[in-house]
Design a protein around this motif. Structure first.
Motif, short mmCIF file in Angstrom:
data_model
loop_
_atom_site.label_atom_id
_atom_site.label_comp_id
_atom_site.label_asym_id
_atom_site.label_seq_id
_atom_site.Cartn_x
_atom_site.Cartn_y
_atom_site.Cartn_z
N ASP A 176 0.88 -1.01 0.05
CA ASP A 176 -0.05 -0.09 0.07
C ASP A 176 1.23 1.46 0.03
O ASP A 176 0.84 2.03 0.91
CB ASP A 176 -1.02 0.02 0.95
N TYR A 194 2.22 2.37 3.45
CA TYR A 194 1.07 1.93 4.76
C TYR A 194 1.00 1.17 4.68
O TYR A 194 0.41 0.93 6.04
CB TYR A 194 0.22 3.48 4.04
N HIS A 247 -2.11 -0.44 11.69
CA HIS A 247 -2.00 -2.02 11.61
C HIS A 247 -0.28 -1.55 11.25
O HIS A 247 0.54 -0.80 11.19
CB HIS A 247 -2.56 -1.66 10.58
N PHE A 252 -10.23 -1.02 1.76
CA PHE A 252 -10.28 -1.16 0.14
C PHE A 252 -11.35 -2.34 -1.03
O PHE A 252 -11.04 -2.67 -2.00
CB PHE A 252 -8.64 -1.33 0.29
N ARG A 309 2.34 13.14 11.85
CA ARG A 309 1.07 12.70 11.65
C ARG A 309 0.84 11.21 11.67
O ARG A 309 1.04 10.23 10.97
CB ARG A 309 1.08 12.73 9.92
N ASP A 335 -1.81 7.99 10.93
CA ASP A 335 -2.45 7.46 10.23
C ASP A 335 -3.45 6.85 10.57
O ASP A 335 -3.79 5.36 11.45
CB ASP A 335 -2.03 6.31 9.35
N VAL A 336 -4.69 6.87 9.91
CA VAL A 336 -5.95 5.79 10.72
C VAL A 336 -6.14 5.95 12.22
O VAL A 336 -6.61 4.95 12.91
CB VAL A 336 -5.90 4.71 10.26
N GLU A 385 -5.01 11.90 11.23
CA GLU A 385 -5.99 11.90 9.88
C GLU A 385 -7.40 10.87 10.75
O GLU A 385 -6.82 8.85 10.91
CB GLU A 385 -4.86 10.92 9.28
N HIS A 402 -3.00 12.42 -1.09
CA HIS A 402 -3.02 11.47 -2.04
C HIS A 402 -3.73 10.17 -2.28
O HIS A 402 -3.19 9.18 -2.71
CB HIS A 402 -1.31 10.28 -1.14
N ASP A 403 -4.66 10.87 -1.33
CA ASP A 403 -5.86 9.83 -1.16
C ASP A 403 -6.88 10.10 -1.88
O ASP A 403 -8.01 9.53 -2.10
CB ASP A 403 -6.28 9.93 0.26
N ARG A 417 -6.94 5.13 -5.86
CA ARG A 417 -6.09 6.72 -5.66
C ARG A 417 -4.46 6.81 -6.87
O ARG A 417 -4.10 7.13 -7.12
CB ARG A 417 -5.52 6.62 -4.69
C1 GLC Z 1 -4.96 6.26 5.31
C2 GLC Z 1 -3.63 7.00 4.13
C3 GLC Z 1 -3.58 5.93 3.18
C4 GLC Z 1 -3.53 4.52 3.63
C5 GLC Z 1 -4.59 3.68 4.66
C6 GLC Z 1 -4.10 2.57 5.29
O1 GLC Z 1 -6.03 6.24 5.01
O2 GLC Z 1 -4.32 7.97 3.67
O3 GLC Z 1 -3.05 6.14 1.78
O4 GLC Z 1 -3.65 3.42 2.31
O5 GLC Z 1 -4.27 4.71 5.33
O6 GLC Z 1 -2.91 2.92 6.22
#
Ligand code: GLC
Ligand code: CA
Length: 577
Positions: free
Chosen positions: A82, A85, A125, A170, A227, A229-230, A297, A358-359, A447
């Motif tokens: 990913d 990520y 994760h 996804f 930053r 993530d999730v 995020e 980027h998403d 994306r």
């Molecule tokens: C966040 C990231 C994204 C990634 C997802 C899983 O939403 O911005 O790009 O795929 O987390 O880590």
């Protein structure tokens, strides 16, 4: 400024007091933060994938743009399922992007240029190749190693059904069944994203200990923050009950109309109240160091719910996705801006603003799509969708950004938007790498279209100067050449020069922490106007032109405005009153 009869600091806000006492403190409240997607920024060794030395070599271009900080999407060791990520070692830079020493070089140079560095931390994760997960697979059910992740027995007579109905963001189920070392079918593990991204178990104190250690490791190296993530997914509701609202993929956008209690109940994997303990623990670690910051995020709606994540002892700020997805229309924009400033202020936080990352779909293209055809965030534009109006999209994007950059708070920019770069939405299927594409059999295109490498020097190579070989992990579409940075540098009216001017005036007038108010006296039904620290900002949504009030034009998206003084549709002007 304190009035003469105030006691020392008596007439200042908390923010002003701290800033006066320690000038570097709370820099994040007003910062313009530029997102680098490392694999697509600049490639130093010609393998077609951007890297850290590539960034270091191009740092001056960001200093001249006038940004305050960079946020890097992940560059840690990763199988790249990913695009990074999916992390397999949180303390190593992936060889694809360079070495830990390369990051030190970058940090030293950015410090000299006065640019702060924020890195991306992924606590929800890991990669399935992480040592913790590999140990968990080898260890028996119920072991401490398994308890690092979310392993559960399947349902059905023989455990052949997933433990609940949760769906991966996804596409497809959020559970995968493992095979035991003796070849028999085993437990299931949870992955809210790709099956290569198993979710960690944040109820296990060892997970929190490991992350304390990872945060300290990078803070000691001198990064200015993270930053996260999730951030909305770290804690799941106890017992992992079924989700009770269903849209195509049980995705987070569907919860924006629910109350807090309903959302917590019905989407048991997002925004659970237990997360605040984990956030406070993160914060305590960060506060061992000076002047560092978190940006979460946290895909949470509505705003009062998100504001709880940025209370004084929690994250410093959070992305304002409701702002990003707001309709291009005066009433909606006015409401989200007002709500953002008000709701964040209630908890002592400042708002953030963002148009692209980027998403999503680059806003220069997104704003050229009719609302009824606008894809959901993350889905991408399908090659069979109606073609966006790219000229209108770019014009609106410039206007929307000019309006955003005058607002108080912190703004996030996504690499390439300063060039007005459009989405590469016609990429052929064979190039697509976003797991969303594979997991939905191409139904959701994903994306990749916003992740194509940047054009630096037109015709320098087939990749327009992204590197010296012309290689590119995703090919640039033909129209990227015209957006190359060197064609815009020093060219009046170019998007690059517009961004530079906006950032310069924003700083000169202290608009990031300015006194903001709506300026109804300068507004009609097709315009929005505000005043921030003596600068009047007017946004004309059209269709008609409006006459610009008297005053010095500081910056305008409409190149010939100074002559005619008629602001056309989808244009913005900043005037010094
Ligand atoms: C966040 C990231 C994204 C990634 C997802 C899983 O939403 O911005 O790009 O795929 O987390 O880590
Ligand atoms: Ca490279």
């Amino acid at each position: 400024k304190p009035k003469a009869n105030c006691l020392k600091f008596g007439c200042m806000s908390n923010h002003e007091i701290i800033a006066a006492a320690r000038p570097n403190a709370e820099w994040w409240r007003t910062a313009v933060i530029y997102q680098i997607y490392p694999r697509s920024f600049a490639d130093s060794n010609g393998d077609g994938i951007g890297d850290l030395p590539g960034v270091t070599a191009r740092l001056e271009s960001l200093a001249s743009l006038g940004i305050d900080a960079i946020w890097f999407s992940p560059f840690f060791k990763s199988p790249q399922k990913d695009a990074g990520y999916d992390i397999s070692d949180y303390k190593q830079i992936d060889p694809l992007f360079g070495t830990n020493e390369d990051l030190e070089v970058l940090l030293a140079k950015s410090k000299k240029l006065g640019i702060r560095i924020i890195v991306d931390i992924v606590p929800n994760h890991t990669s399935d190749q992480h040592a913790w997960f590999q140990e968990a697979l080898a260890a028996p059910e119920g072991s401490a190693a398994r308890d690092m992740y979310m392993f559960r027995e399947g349902k059905g007579a023989n455990g052949e059904l997933p433990p609940n109905n949760w769906q991966s963001i996804f596409g497809g189920p959020a559970w995968t069944r493992i095979t035991n070392t003796d070849g028999t079918p085993g437990q299931w593990y949870l992955h809210m994203f790709d099956s290569s991204q198993p979710d960690l178990n944040w109820d296990n104190p060892r997970v929190a200990d490991e992350f304390d250690d990872i945060l300290r490791f990078w803070l000691k190296k001198g990064v200015d923050g993270f930053r996260v993530d999730v951030a909305h997914g770290m804690i799941k509701r106890a017992g992992l009950p079924d989700a009770t609202i269903y849209d195509e993929n049980l995705r987070e956008r569907s919860i924006s109309n629910l109350t807090m209690a309903e959302a917590e109940e019905q989407v048991p994997y997002w925004g659970q109240p237990g997360v605040h303990d984990a956030i406070r623990r993160f914060r305590r670690v960060l506060d061992e160091f000076d002047d560092r910051a978190f940006c979460a995020e946290a895909s949470m709606s509505p705003l009062p719910r998100l504001a709880m994540w940025v209370r004084p002892d929690e994250y410093h700020q959070a992305f304002n996705f409701d702002y990003m997805t707001t309709a291009y229309e005066p009433a909606a924009l006015k409401k989200i801006i007002t709500d953002s400033i008000v709701e964040y202020a209630k908890v002592g936080a400042s708002s953030t603003w963002v148009m692209s990352n980027h998403d999503g779909i680059r806003h220069a293209t997104r704003l050229g799509i009719a609302p009824e055809h606008t894809p959901r965030p993350g889905d991408g534009i399908h090659p069979t969708d109606p073609a966006p109006d790219e000229a209108l999209g770019l014009r609106r994007a410039r206007a929307a950004t000019a309006f955003m950059l005058g607002l108080p708070g912190s703004s996030y920019l996504y690499q390439g938007e300063e060039l007005g770069l459009p989405e590469a939405w016609q990429l052929e299927g064979k190039y697509r790498q976003d797991p969303t594409y594979a997991r939905t059999n191409g139904k959701r295109i994903g994306r990749d279209g916003c992740r194509v490498p940047l054009p630096w020097e037109a015709d320098a190579t087939a990749s327009n100067g992204f590197n010296t070989t012309g290689e590119s992990w995703l090919p640039q579409p033909a129209n990227y050449r015209a957006f190359a940075r060197n064609l815009q540098e020093g060219v009046a009216g170019s998007t690059l020069e517009l961004y530079k001017r906006l950032l310069k005036e924003r700083k000169a007038f202290g608009m990031g922490s300015g006194e903001f108010r709506w300026a109804e006296e300068f507004q009609d039904k097709n315009t929005l106007a505000y005043i921030n620290n003596g600068v009047l900002v007017i946004f004309n949504f059209g269709p008609d032109s409006v006459v610009v009030p008297a005053g010095e034009v500081l910056v305008t998206t409409q190149h010939d405005l100074t002559v005619e003084r008629e602001l056309e549709h989808d244009q913005v002007v900043w005037i010094k009153l």
